[in-house]
Design a protein around this motif. Sequence first.
Motif, PDB file in Angstrom:
ATOM      1  N   ALA A 142      47.450  64.187  54.986  1.00 13.23           N
ATOM      2  CA  ALA A 142      46.868  64.685  53.739  1.00 13.23           C
ATOM      3  C   ALA A 142      46.109  63.616  52.954  1.00 13.23           C
ATOM      4  CB  ALA A 142      47.953  65.334  52.874  1.00 13.23           C
ATOM      5  N   PRO A 143      46.659  62.399  52.764  1.00 11.78           N
ATOM      6  CA  PRO A 143      45.910  61.409  51.971  1.00 11.78           C
ATOM      7  C   PRO A 143      44.551  61.042  52.568  1.00 11.78           C
ATOM      8  CG  PRO A 143      48.201  60.747  52.198  1.00 11.78           C
ATOM      9  CD  PRO A 143      47.998  61.906  53.126  1.00 11.78           C
ATOM     10  N   SER A 149      37.367  63.971  51.436  1.00  8.16           N
ATOM     11  CA  SER A 149      36.799  65.183  50.848  1.00  8.16           C
ATOM     12  C   SER A 149      36.066  64.928  49.537  1.00  8.16           C
ATOM     13  CB  SER A 149      37.910  66.211  50.582  1.00  8.16           C
ATOM     14  OG  SER A 149      38.788  65.738  49.569  1.00  8.16           O
ATOM     15  N   GLY A 150      36.274  63.751  48.939  1.00 12.77           N
ATOM     16  CA  GLY A 150      35.698  63.465  47.635  1.00 12.77           C
ATOM     17  C   GLY A 150      36.671  63.693  46.495  1.00 12.77           C
ATOM     18  N   HIS A 151      37.824  64.303  46.795  1.00 11.10           N
ATOM     19  CA  HIS A 151      38.791  64.627  45.745  1.00 11.10           C
ATOM     20  C   HIS A 151      39.232  63.394  44.967  1.00 11.10           C
ATOM     21  CE1 HIS A 151      42.950  64.937  44.260  1.00 11.10           C
ATOM     22  NE2 HIS A 151      42.617  66.162  43.911  1.00 11.10           N
ATOM     23  N   ASP A 152      39.588  62.323  45.687  1.00 12.03           N
ATOM     24  CA  ASP A 152      40.181  61.171  45.005  1.00 12.03           C
ATOM     25  C   ASP A 152      39.177  60.436  44.126  1.00 12.03           C
ATOM     26  OD1 ASP A 152      42.576  61.798  46.105  1.00 12.03           O
ATOM     27  OD2 ASP A 152      42.669  60.118  47.498  1.00 12.03           O
ATOM     28  N   VAL A 203      41.496  76.800  61.004  1.00 11.69           N
ATOM     29  CA  VAL A 203      41.632  76.330  59.624  1.00 11.69           C
ATOM     30  C   VAL A 203      41.604  74.805  59.613  1.00 11.69           C
ATOM     31  CG1 VAL A 203      43.116  76.231  57.581  1.00 11.69           C
ATOM     32  CG2 VAL A 203      42.964  78.352  58.919  1.00 11.69           C
ATOM     33  N   ALA A 204      40.696  74.233  58.839  1.00 11.67           N
ATOM     34  CA  ALA A 204      40.588  72.785  58.708  1.00 11.67           C
ATOM     35  C   ALA A 204      41.038  72.364  57.310  1.00 11.67           C
ATOM     36  CB  ALA A 204      39.155  72.321  58.951  1.00 11.67           C
ATOM     37  N   LEU A 205      41.926  71.383  57.241  1.00  7.09           N
ATOM     38  CA  LEU A 205      42.399  70.907  55.947  1.00  7.09           C
ATOM     39  C   LEU A 205      41.273  70.230  55.166  1.00  7.09           C
ATOM     40  CD1 LEU A 205      45.949  69.526  56.823  1.00  7.09           C
ATOM     41  CD2 LEU A 205      45.192  71.876  56.430  1.00  7.09           C
ATOM     42  N   MET A 206      40.356  69.568  55.863  1.00  5.57           N
ATOM     43  CA  MET A 206      39.193  68.963  55.208  1.00  5.57           C
ATOM     44  C   MET A 206      38.371  70.049  54.501  1.00  5.57           C
ATOM     45  SD  MET A 206      37.316  66.179  54.692  1.00  5.57           S
ATOM     46  CE  MET A 206      35.649  65.465  54.758  1.00  5.57           C
ATOM     47  N   ILE A 210      37.626  70.565  50.342  1.00  7.45           N
ATOM     48  CA  ILE A 210      36.276  70.667  49.765  1.00  7.45           C
ATOM     49  C   ILE A 210      36.126  71.977  48.992  1.00  7.45           C
ATOM     50  CG2 ILE A 210      33.823  70.908  50.354  1.00  7.45           C
ATOM     51  CD1 ILE A 210      34.274  68.784  52.519  1.00  7.45           C
ATOM     52  N   ASN A 211      36.817  73.025  49.456  1.00 10.12           N
ATOM     53  CA  ASN A 211      36.777  74.300  48.740  1.00 10.12           C
ATOM     54  C   ASN A 211      37.373  74.215  47.341  1.00 10.12           C
ATOM     55  OD1 ASN A 211      36.030  77.219  49.929  1.00 10.12           O
ATOM     56  ND2 ASN A 211      36.310  75.761  51.605  1.00 10.12           N
ATOM     57  N   LEU A 212      38.215  73.221  47.084  1.00 10.20           N
ATOM     58  CA  LEU A 212      38.809  73.067  45.761  1.00 10.20           C
ATOM     59  C   LEU A 212      37.836  72.474  44.750  1.00 10.20           C
ATOM     60  CD1 LEU A 212      42.371  71.606  46.521  1.00 10.20           C
ATOM     61  CD2 LEU A 212      41.755  73.977  46.029  1.00 10.20           C
TER      62      LEU A 212
END
Length: 384
Positions: A142-143, A149-152, A203-206, A210-212
Amino acid sequence: MMSVTPKPLEGIRVLDLTRIISGPYCTRLLADCGAEVFKIEPVGGEYMRVKEPMKVGKSTYFGHFNAGKKSVEIDFRSVNDLAAIRKLAATCDVVVENFRPGVVRDLGLDFATLASGRKDLVYCSISGFGQSGPRARHPAYAPILHALSGHDLAAMSYAEDVGKPFRTGIWYADLIGGLFAFSAIQTALIGQLRHGIGQYIDVALMDSMINLLVLEMQEAQTPSAFERWLATPVRAADGHVIAVPITGRIFERLADLTGHPEWKQDTRFNTQLEREKNWPALMALVEKWTSERSAADCEAAMMEAGIPCARYQTVSEAIHDEQVIARALMSDVGEGAGAFKVANLPFLLSGTPLAVGPRVPEPGEHTKDVLDLFRSSAGQDQNP
């Protein structure tokens, strides 16, 4: 009194080839909705069974993701055991796996193999980057996905005086990926029931992460004309609260509550656009009022006045919050000293309670009942 109807997925059988978090979370939600879930574990049980925190020698972390399932132990090196699982799969409506791409093909448990001779199988693969593309076979926790993804960096950009991305212990990617898989499987099951055709789901976690990032995604393409407003914590006498007086009516209530009706004529705040532009200045004024009161008093006063506000709670406080109790969100799993609480599904159905299963299966508890018939017809055991 309303009669209780069967759970929506009663009669659906799920072969669960998942481990760790994303896959087990998905299949536990399917079990909560009434599906019969066969969790396939290696001899001795999945690694997560020894993951802290532990209660009476058993992992509540594992239990949270696997309550309500049936545990079947197999030797993944055994040709006979794998053949038995393939026969079990033929009786299932859904298969879910989250191995690294290519592993299930090597085991003979891939979609092409299990769907051979049938057209109605719903098969879901969950992986870090999906089944195709240049990163497909890269390992992904996950990290890693939070970072890529750009989240962090987006979260860091919203913080003050932070020189590097935050540490994290909340595995957003796994949980949101499990939720997307849960919804995709049910969508495919509707298609199966309506049209008689199954689906292979990738289903891709990446992709899930990005959907978030909805506004961030749009900002990256078309930046706003000015810096957007950010929800901002303010100090209370004993902690912090967050208030969102964004609309005109709510802002006017805030001005009256805090004893500052003159704010209504302040050109920095008298329209929503100006409030957004001058949000830090507004929050600094609000903090002068909140810092003289307890967080609980701030929340109570603002909510009473119709101003969205909340004090910051710990997780322990949140799961005992009066609203959580009123909605019966938490269920007890296990008995006696080994009991622990797990969050139910975050939606309620009018005629069907969807509480999490009341117990966690022991390693291999259902192996004999489930696999004996299939093992006896799978041929002589061989160990490659």
